[in-house]
Design a protein around this motif. Structure first.
Motif, short mmCIF file in Angstrom:
data_model
loop_
_atom_site.label_atom_id
_atom_site.label_comp_id
_atom_site.label_asym_id
_atom_site.label_seq_id
_atom_site.Cartn_x
_atom_site.Cartn_y
_atom_site.Cartn_z
N SER A 51 1.60 6.01 9.25
CA SER A 51 0.70 5.03 8.65
C SER A 51 1.37 4.48 7.40
CB SER A 51 -0.64 5.68 8.29
OG SER A 51 -1.47 4.76 7.61
N LEU A 52 1.45 3.16 7.32
CA LEU A 52 2.09 2.53 6.17
C LEU A 52 1.26 1.34 5.70
CD1 LEU A 52 5.65 1.89 5.21
CD2 LEU A 52 4.19 -0.11 5.40
N THR A 53 1.09 1.23 4.39
CA THR A 53 0.45 0.06 3.80
C THR A 53 1.33 -0.47 2.67
OG1 THR A 53 -0.79 1.41 2.22
CG2 THR A 53 -1.88 0.90 4.31
N ALA A 54 1.37 -1.79 2.54
CA ALA A 54 2.11 -2.43 1.45
C ALA A 54 1.30 -3.64 0.99
CB ALA A 54 3.50 -2.86 1.89
N ILE A 55 0.95 -3.67 -0.27
CA ILE A 55 0.14 -4.76 -0.84
C ILE A 55 0.97 -5.47 -1.90
CG2 ILE A 55 -1.96 -5.33 -2.10
CD1 ILE A 55 -3.20 -2.76 -0.95
N PHE A 56 1.07 -6.79 -1.77
CA PHE A 56 1.77 -7.61 -2.75
C PHE A 56 0.74 -8.33 -3.63
CE2 PHE A 56 6.25 -8.52 -0.87
CZ PHE A 56 6.40 -7.19 -0.54
N PHE B 217 4.45 -8.06 -7.57
CA PHE B 217 4.40 -6.61 -7.76
C PHE B 217 3.90 -6.00 -6.46
CE2 PHE B 217 1.67 -2.88 -8.65
CZ PHE B 217 2.67 -1.99 -9.03
N ALA B 218 4.67 -5.09 -5.89
CA ALA B 218 4.34 -4.49 -4.61
C ALA B 218 3.96 -3.03 -4.80
CB ALA B 218 5.52 -4.60 -3.65
N THR B 219 2.90 -2.63 -4.13
CA THR B 219 2.48 -1.24 -4.15
C THR B 219 2.07 -0.82 -2.75
OG1 THR B 219 0.94 0.36 -5.15
CG2 THR B 219 0.10 -1.86 -4.75
N GLY B 220 2.28 0.43 -2.42
CA GLY B 220 1.95 0.85 -1.07
C GLY B 220 2.00 2.36 -0.91
N SER B 221 1.85 2.81 0.33
CA SER B 221 1.88 4.24 0.63
C SER B 221 2.38 4.44 2.04
CB SER B 221 0.49 4.85 0.48
OG SER B 221 -0.41 4.28 1.42
N VAL B 222 2.87 5.66 2.30
CA VAL B 222 3.35 6.00 3.63
C VAL B 222 2.96 7.43 3.95
CG1 VAL B 222 5.60 6.75 2.78
CG2 VAL B 222 5.35 6.08 5.16
N ASN B 223 2.58 7.67 5.20
CA ASN B 223 2.28 9.01 5.68
C ASN B 223 2.90 9.18 7.05
OD1 ASN B 223 0.39 10.88 7.46
ND2 ASN B 223 0.21 11.56 5.33
N LEU B 224 3.75 10.20 7.20
CA LEU B 224 4.42 10.47 8.46
C LEU B 224 4.14 11.90 8.89
CD1 LEU B 224 7.90 9.65 9.74
CD2 LEU B 224 7.36 12.06 9.39
#
Length: 415
Positions: free
Chosen positions: A141-146, A167-174
């Motif tokens: 699961s990946l999200t990236a917000i600009f 400015f980019a912020t996000g998260s990743v779960n593997l």
């Protein structure tokens, strides 16, 4: 096996987030543009010009706010290489890429200010924990917000320039399985979870030499997403020796999101009909490899760093779209695009089973009042079937086929 474990680990953690200008780059930044094959660089359609072309934003005559969301429903089928004949299918959760735009400028001022919040990268892949490639990937699961504050200046009625800071912020779960079995018979597993940040910019030029013809040129910069102190957790058999081989509980990584150069043309052969064409170049060659640094062992003694090759290539996306104003309160749209894959032979992985893509779209706008419009869009995405031995990526060899159905809706408030 230990070296292969780290090699694939390095490739899997974030690569799903960088691969849908091939893969999972979410080309869903404006409901009107989605309906036109996501073409819009050469047009001043609405406040989503903050993304598509900041230089066109100052040519809008109304202040406003736009909200939009798409429902990304993607499915992937995997078939084992010969002589295997079994298949697996993803059970992906519904992803919801969104966009929010607002802009303001005084009626006679050549300046217009805006801000955009949108999701150009992000998706979910869920293969489950029983499929053939589970030691490569279970779920991602990946999200990236600009977030992009923007300023645009109308040099003349024919020419505009604009720029925005990103400015980019996000998260990743593997999550993935490990080929170790406990005394109780359950399979071991690994989970990586972290947040990422990065910075970039978006600049654009807009030129309309006549009322019928317009051009746009934009450059969206590379954004290096950095994960600092991400969490590493395990599900392992209770053995001191095994625990020493998997002692890491933090990781750092950096992922390049590629630069984009887009040339767009808009043409109005009649007062009601608008045609658009975009040529987009994605500089995926920035993604040569992916390196991960751990604060302990992951898979064996001294195995604290992994680096896996990707060697992506630069590619083009070709977009065509049309818009027709049926009446003052009703507009229809249609479009198509062809998206080349940056993934070269030998580098295919189950989190990015990418191939050249064909997209077909349609959309409409209904004016609910003088100040409120409702947009709707629908995109069908079909990736070519692709067979790969994954010999260079350490992935899962076999045949992959992907399709996606993406309805979307948006609302515009003008003031």
């Amino acid at each position: 096996m230990k070296s292969k474990f780290l090699a694939f680990l390095g490739g899997a953690v974030l690569s799903a987030g960088i691969a849908n200008a091939g893969g999972f780059q979410a080309n869903l930044q404006g409901q009107k543009q989605i309906g036109m094959g996501h073409a819009g660089t050469g047009l001043a359609l609405d406040h989503s010009s903050i993304f598509f072309n900041p230089g066109a934003l100052a040519h809008l005559r109304q202040n406003g706010i736009q909200l939009g969301v798409s429902a990304l429903n993607a499915r992937i089928v995997y078939r084992e290489p010969a002589p295997g004949i079994s298949e697996s299918r993803t059970n992906n959760p519904l992803s919801t890429p969104f966009q929010v735009y607002a802009s303001y400028g005084k009626e006679e001022s050549p300046l217009r200010f805006g801000i955009g919040v949108y999701t150009p990268y992000g998706s979910s892949v869920n293969w489950g924990n029983t499929w053939q490639g589970r030691f490569g990937l279970n779920e991602l699961s990946l999200t990236a917000i600009f977030i992009q504050p923007t300023v645009s200046y109308r040099v003349s009625e024919k020419f505009g320039i604009g720029a925005g800071f990103v400015f980019a912020t996000g998260s990743v779960n593997l999550q993935r399985s490990i080929p170790l079995v406990s005394t109780f018979g359950y399979e071991s597993g690994l989970e990586l979870d972290g947040g990422a940040t990065g910075f970039g910019y978006n600049v654009g030029l807009y030129f309309a030499p006549t009322e019928q013809l317009s051009f746009g040129l934009t450059y969206r910069s590379r954004v290096d997403m950095k994960v600092d102190e991400g969490d590493v957790t395990y599900r392992l058999p209770g053995s001191p020796l095994i625990g020493a081989n998997f002692s890491a509980n933090r990781f750092n990584a950096e992922l390049p999101l590629p630069a984009n150069i887009t040339l767009g043309i808009g043409f109005k052969p009649t007062e009601k009909l608008t045609l658009a064409a975009d040529l987009q170049r994605i500089q995926w060659s920035a993604y040569e490899s992916l390196k991960f640094d751990f604060n302990g062992n992951v898979g064996g003694p001294g195995m604290t760093t992994s680096e896996s090759p990707r060697n992506y290539k630069d590619v083009f996306i070709y977009r065509l779209g049309a818009q027709y104003e049926v009446s003052e309160s009703f507009t229809i749209r249609a479009g198509a695009y062809y998206d080349e894959s940056p993934v070269q032979n030998g580098y295919l992985t189950p989190e990015t089973p990418d191939a050249d893509s064909r997209g077909i779209s349609a959309g409409l706008t209904i004016a609910l009042s003088e100040k409120v419009d409702l947009d709707a869009s629908f995109l069908y995405l079909n990736k070519k079937q692709r067979t790969d031995d994954a010999s260079k990526s350490g992935g899962v060899p076999g045949t992959f086929k992907s399709v996606a159905y993406v309805p979307g809706i948006g609302i515009n408030y003008k003031f």
